[in-house]
Design a protein around this motif. Structure first.
Motif, mmCIF file in Angstrom:
data_model
loop_
_atom_site.group_PDB
_atom_site.id
_atom_site.type_symbol
_atom_site.label_atom_id
_atom_site.label_comp_id
_atom_site.label_asym_id
_atom_site.label_seq_id
_atom_site.Cartn_x
_atom_site.Cartn_y
_atom_site.Cartn_z
ATOM 1 N N ASN A 78 66.788 19.074 23.916
ATOM 2 C CA ASN A 78 68.027 18.765 23.230
ATOM 3 C C ASN A 78 68.881 17.871 24.118
ATOM 4 O OD1 ASN A 78 70.442 18.714 22.016
ATOM 5 N ND2 ASN A 78 70.939 20.864 22.346
ATOM 6 N N ASP B 151 72.044 17.568 24.245
ATOM 7 C CA ASP B 151 73.317 18.099 24.719
ATOM 8 C C ASP B 151 73.168 19.006 25.924
ATOM 9 O OD1 ASP B 151 75.135 16.860 23.244
ATOM 10 O OD2 ASP B 151 75.387 18.423 21.746
ATOM 11 N N THR B 152 72.359 20.055 25.799
ATOM 12 C CA THR B 152 72.301 20.969 26.925
ATOM 13 C C THR B 152 70.914 21.478 27.227
ATOM 14 O OG1 THR B 152 72.605 22.964 25.660
ATOM 15 C CG2 THR B 152 74.575 21.862 26.339
ATOM 16 N N SER C 173 68.311 19.830 18.110
ATOM 17 C CA SER C 173 69.031 21.097 18.240
ATOM 18 C C SER C 173 69.795 21.427 16.971
ATOM 19 C CB SER C 173 70.014 21.036 19.411
ATOM 20 O OG SER C 173 71.097 20.177 19.086
ATOM 21 N N HIS D 234 72.840 22.171 16.999
ATOM 22 C CA HIS D 234 74.105 21.442 17.168
ATOM 23 C C HIS D 234 74.016 20.064 16.528
ATOM 24 C CE1 HIS D 234 77.019 18.855 19.270
ATOM 25 N NE2 HIS D 234 77.756 19.945 19.393
ATOM 26 N N ASP D 235 72.912 19.367 16.761
ATOM 27 C CA ASP D 235 72.741 18.035 16.184
ATOM 28 C C ASP D 235 72.744 18.089 14.665
ATOM 29 O OD1 ASP D 235 72.505 17.049 18.761
ATOM 30 O OD2 ASP D 235 70.322 17.145 18.762
ATOM 31 N N SER E 137 75.071 26.600 19.734
ATOM 32 C CA SER E 137 74.238 25.795 18.840
ATOM 33 C C SER E 137 73.405 24.771 19.592
ATOM 34 C CB SER E 137 75.112 25.091 17.795
ATOM 35 O OG SER E 137 76.073 24.259 18.419
ATOM 36 N N SER E 138 73.893 24.256 20.710
ATOM 37 C CA SER E 138 73.130 23.261 21.461
ATOM 38 C C SER E 138 71.995 23.880 22.260
ATOM 39 C CB SER E 138 74.058 22.469 22.398
ATOM 40 O OG SER E 138 74.774 23.337 23.243
ATOM 41 N N ASN E 139 71.957 25.203 22.368
ATOM 42 C CA ASN E 139 70.849 25.895 23.016
ATOM 43 C C ASN E 139 69.870 26.480 22.000
ATOM 44 O OD1 ASN E 139 71.587 25.352 25.622
ATOM 45 N ND2 ASN E 139 72.649 27.291 25.948
ATOM 46 N N HIS F 85 83.051 22.766 15.177
ATOM 47 C CA HIS F 85 82.749 23.065 16.568
ATOM 48 C C HIS F 85 83.472 24.341 17.001
ATOM 49 C CE1 HIS F 85 80.788 19.184 17.558
ATOM 50 N NE2 HIS F 85 81.600 18.697 16.641
#
Length: 415
Positions: A7, A9-10, A126, A128-129, A173-175, A242
């Protein structure tokens, strides 16, 4: 072939490679030491010397890079991590619901501090995306969102029930990564704690917006800290907002959503890009569950096992009636006519069904409905199994015929 990703982001995004067998049980310490060791020179070549072109994102303890290994035989994500934490956890806990470890490599540039881990690659990014993409097209619908929530809850349940238990400490969410089968996996164990909370000596850590306000000292760590973070994630899945967003007032998702829940204004929470779900009663139960997860007193929060049970029950109400889809997919092939294009979205199915959805009952073919269909003088009856009162009655069959007036149907048993 292995398919591995990260991902941006993270966290590391992965999917289970086809060569790995499904294994829900933690691997033994003996198995943990049999992980492949990759030569640093091979990793350097595979990542083009960790160039910007191969950069995927940042994990909790370092950057993540795309690596094409074994002459292009498979793709992996390579991440720097601390040897005492993430490697230890991933070596002992392995599941199709988590980011799985493939192998290790010593970081020769700073081998006393960091190690390189090689993990599986997941092609669909992810959560998040998906939730926060500026594009409306491709935004997950309610069925997919609830399914993702169930997947994550089951992943957390797996961690909490392992021996010794694992507390993730950074659920967000990014994990959460999406594999090739569009199943959610939990990744990035850089902050995770493995052991009994009585032995906890690690300082509080997490991500702003998801961090449990009760977790203020090492002794405050508990599995309920993950439950709090999951509650925030559930609100994020429902609203598309978010966890912290300064463009809104209040910027905190928690501070915005909880008053709406208390006032019963559940429609206001729904992501406006997809609108309210067909079954608002199920959505209301899901939001009440999220409110229970984020209670200010940790002891009053449900366990993750209770969360899984509640979400699994709610998920059934969000999914399109499977029996109805099976029926429409088998409508008459006697004359070789292809079944017309069918909008199988949950909204359309429920519209055809008139909003009713009763549970399936085991039963034999109990009747032949007197529904005439077809064109010309030859007309045929359509049969269906008894699957609960009102579910596949005469009006439901007529709805199909009215929807496709030019389609000629033959006679067949639908189920």
């Amino acid at each position: 072939m292995l398919y591995l990703t990260c991902n941006a982001d993270t966290a590391i995004a992965i999917c289970r490679p086809h060569s790995l067998k499904k294994n829900k049980k933690p691997i033994s310490p003996t198995q943990a030491h049999t992980l492949p060791l990759f030569a640093y020179s091979d990793i350097l070549t595979a990542t083009n010397a960790f160039s910007a072109d191969t950069f995927l994102g940042k994990g909790s303890h370092g950057s993540v890079y795309k690596a094409v290994l074994q002459g292009g035989a498979f793709i992996a994500a390579v991440k720097k991590t601390k040897p005492s934490n993430e490697i230890e956890i991933l070596s002992h806990v392995k599941s199709r619901r988590l980011v799985n470890l493939i192998g290790l490599c010593n970081d020769q540039t700073n081998c006393n501090i960091n190690k390189l881990i090689v993990v599986e690659y997941m092609p669909n990014g992810s959560l998040h995306d998906l939730l926060h993409s500026p594009k409306t097209v491709g935004t997950p619908g309610w069925t997919a969102r609830v399914r993702f929530a169930v997947h994550v809850a089951k992943a957390v349940r797996l961690l909490h029930s392992s021996e010794p238990p694992v507390i993730h400490r950074d659920i967000k969410s990014s994990n959460v990564l999406i594999d090739e089968k569009w199943k959610a996996r939990l990744g990035d164990f850089g902050l995770a704690f493995r052991g009994h909370v009585a032995d906890s000596r690690v300082p509080p850590a997490g991500t702003l917006g998801y961090l449990d306000p009760c977790y203020l000292a090492p002794g405050d760590l508990s599995p309920k800290s993950d439950v709090f973070s999951f509650g925030i994630l559930l609100l994020e899945i429902a609203s598309g907002r978010h966890a912290i967003d300064v463009r809104h007032s209040p910027p905190s998702l928690l501070d915005w959503a909880m008053p709406l829940v208390c006032r019963g204004e559940f429609r206001e929470i729904c992501d406006p890009r997809i609108g309210a779900p067909p079954d608002m009663a199920a959505f209301r139960r899901m939001m009440v569950l999220a409110a229970r997860c984020v209670r200010s007193t940790a002891e009053r929060r449900p366990t993750i096992a209770e969360v899984v049970e509640c979400l699994t029950a709610a998920r059934k109400n969000f999914e399109a009636p499977v029996m109805w889809l099976r029926m429409t997919g088998r409508v008459v092939k006697a004359r070789g006519y292809p079944f017309p294009d069918w909008d199988r979205s949950e909204e359309s199915v429920r519209r055809v069904l008139g909003g009713s959805r009763n549970s399936k009952r085991n039963g034999k073919v109990s009747s032949v409905l007197g529904v005439e269909c077809g064109s010309g003088p030859a007309k045929h009856a359509v049969r269906c199994r008894s699957v609960g009162s009102g579910f596949l009655g005469e009006m439901k069959i007529k709805s199909v015929l009215e929807r496709y007036p030019n389609q000629e149907f033959g006679s067949a048993g639908l189920l």
